[in-house]
Enzyme design. Sequence first.
Site, PDB file in Angstrom:
ATOM      1  N   GLU A  31      25.135  14.934   6.621  1.00  0.00           N
ATOM      2  CA  GLU A  31      25.484  14.301   7.894  1.00  0.00           C
ATOM      3  C   GLU A  31      24.326  14.315   8.898  1.00  0.00           C
ATOM      4  O   GLU A  31      24.056  13.325   9.575  1.00  0.00           O
ATOM      5  CB  GLU A  31      26.681  15.025   8.530  1.00  0.00           C
ATOM      6  CG  GLU A  31      27.965  14.978   7.741  1.00  0.00           C
ATOM      7  CD  GLU A  31      28.775  13.726   7.957  1.00  0.00           C
ATOM      8  OE1 GLU A  31      28.296  12.806   8.644  1.00  0.00           O
ATOM      9  OE2 GLU A  31      29.899  13.660   7.422  1.00  0.00           O
ATOM     10  N   HIS A  85      24.975  10.602   7.766  1.00  0.00           N
ATOM     11  CA  HIS A  85      26.079  10.194   8.639  1.00  0.00           C
ATOM     12  C   HIS A  85      26.022   8.678   8.840  1.00  0.00           C
ATOM     13  O   HIS A  85      24.978   8.139   9.183  1.00  0.00           O
ATOM     14  CB  HIS A  85      25.871  10.928   9.979  1.00  0.00           C
ATOM     15  CG  HIS A  85      26.964  10.823  10.972  1.00  0.00           C
ATOM     16  ND1 HIS A  85      28.193  11.413  10.807  1.00  0.00           N
ATOM     17  CD2 HIS A  85      27.000  10.219  12.199  1.00  0.00           C
ATOM     18  CE1 HIS A  85      28.926  11.195  11.881  1.00  0.00           C
ATOM     19  NE2 HIS A  85      28.238  10.462  12.735  1.00  0.00           N
ATOM     20  N   SER A 102      32.907   8.896  12.696  1.00  0.00           N
ATOM     21  CA  SER A 102      32.273   9.686  13.754  1.00  0.00           C
ATOM     22  C   SER A 102      33.148   9.631  15.010  1.00  0.00           C
ATOM     23  O   SER A 102      34.290  10.071  14.984  1.00  0.00           O
ATOM     24  CB  SER A 102      30.852   9.180  14.010  1.00  0.00           C
ATOM     25  OG  SER A 102      30.128  10.076  14.817  1.00  0.00           O
TER      26      SER A 102
END
Length: 530
Positions: free
Chosen positions: A343, A441, A228
């Site tokens: 995600e 995610h 990320s």
Amino acid sequence: MGNGQIDRRAFLGAGAAGCAGLILGTTRAWASDTKPGAIVETSYGRIRGLVIDKVNAFKGIRYGAPTSGANRFMPAVKPAAWTGVKEAMEWGEEAPQGPHTEIAEVATTIPKLSVGEDCLALNVWTNSFSGKRPVMVWLHGGGFASGNGCYTMYDGANLARKRDVVTVTINHRLNAFGYMYLAGIGGEKYANSGNLGQMDIIAALNWVKDNISRFGGDPNNVTIYGQSGGAGKVSTLMAMPAAKGLFHRAIIQSGAALRGSTPEAATRSAEAFLAKVGAKSVDELQSMPTAQLIAAATGGAGGGIGAFGPVLDGKTLIDGPFDPTAPALSADIPVLIGSTEYEVTFFPNTRYDALDDAALLNAVKQALRTDDANAEKVIAAYKKGRPGLTNLDYSLILASDNFRNSVVTEAERKSVQKAPVYMYYFRWQSPVSGGKLKSFHTLEIPFVMENVDEGRGMTGEGKDRYALQDKISAAWTNFARTGNPSHKGLPNWPAFDTTKRATMLLNNDSRVANDPNGEERRLVASLRRA
């Protein structure tokens, strides 16, 4: 609390290794298999770490001086040398930031830390002090605004123990403290202020270069990896001249950084920040209370100023990082890159209401900013490529593909350079929270780090986790060791190119597919170009 410590949030849970260094009152809470370890000589003085279940762990090693006062908004200064032996048994401070906002399943991996401006610290795990092991330096997520390198799921002990690598995690400056461009207001004194967080990481990588051989690591085989925001930091470092030669491979997980902010846009954000805190000059910011600046950057009355991130300042970051092409500066750096299928279920505002056909059509129209006819074509392509899912699934995957788009773009642009790029797509679905989060995610992180038990709030407790953990952690560490993630536990993993687009689908039945769901990708891309 002025420029002092800001202690916040209750301890949310961590494994024995993660909490071994916490101070509870005046009593150090160590696990039964933890004891003081060896003394190591570093550039600035001697340190003593811990031995945790036979792994040597060193926590809170300073690679920079405190960043408060006159050092605020300035490049990192080397820490003062010391005599005697300094204990490296406690986590360092977390960089100034607002409250963590991770979903509860991820929040179970966050330890309680003090928050302050003495945050330039790193942590090292190693099996042995002899030899030359691959070094893996983790850059934490949280955008460029939040997070730290001490989450339980980031703990490097298991990778060191099982995969015989030296693992490092880092804390560095964030949000306005690390990414506010002040040169447009304050002049040359603040020329590097827009990328201080990145320059902190470079300072840490220089510490690794100078010291990691004393921990059994090879300074000529360093991999930077992150997820990320950490993936965005990795992407950005690949375009920063000062980082050249400090790392040799790069792993980019569920994040990218195609284009930095312009000085003009970054200056407008800085002007808004000064107005919010009532400062007439940049110099005034250096004496303001930490808490006041945190509130202006991230929340408080009236909300925060907004996103801060890398700036194309013409000095520390000249162009890109990945726009219009992959950075030539790192053309010889192999890359492993990918994302997860769902995600967006990581984000707290995600809705899980069932969608009828009309609601799905509307969601696709909004996501792609297109009309009914094109939205219907997209829905048909998704249903053809992934039959049998719910309308909610299609909506969530499409939103996640929007997130994935920049990751794919980075892979495409990197693939034309001489060093290889390897693509993955993580599709294993977590059973936690009734299974609604699926392959969310951050979910791949515990598998990468050999920490599925430490991250069981994310992964659940199913036995199938362990085989997948073995496959993924072996791939990541093989990549760190050789520049190629292939190993006997997975099918042969070809390099990605824009013709075949070979992608490893990571799941209980991992396999390679050429351009998986390519019809969906091409159709959505054509609408974006229209």
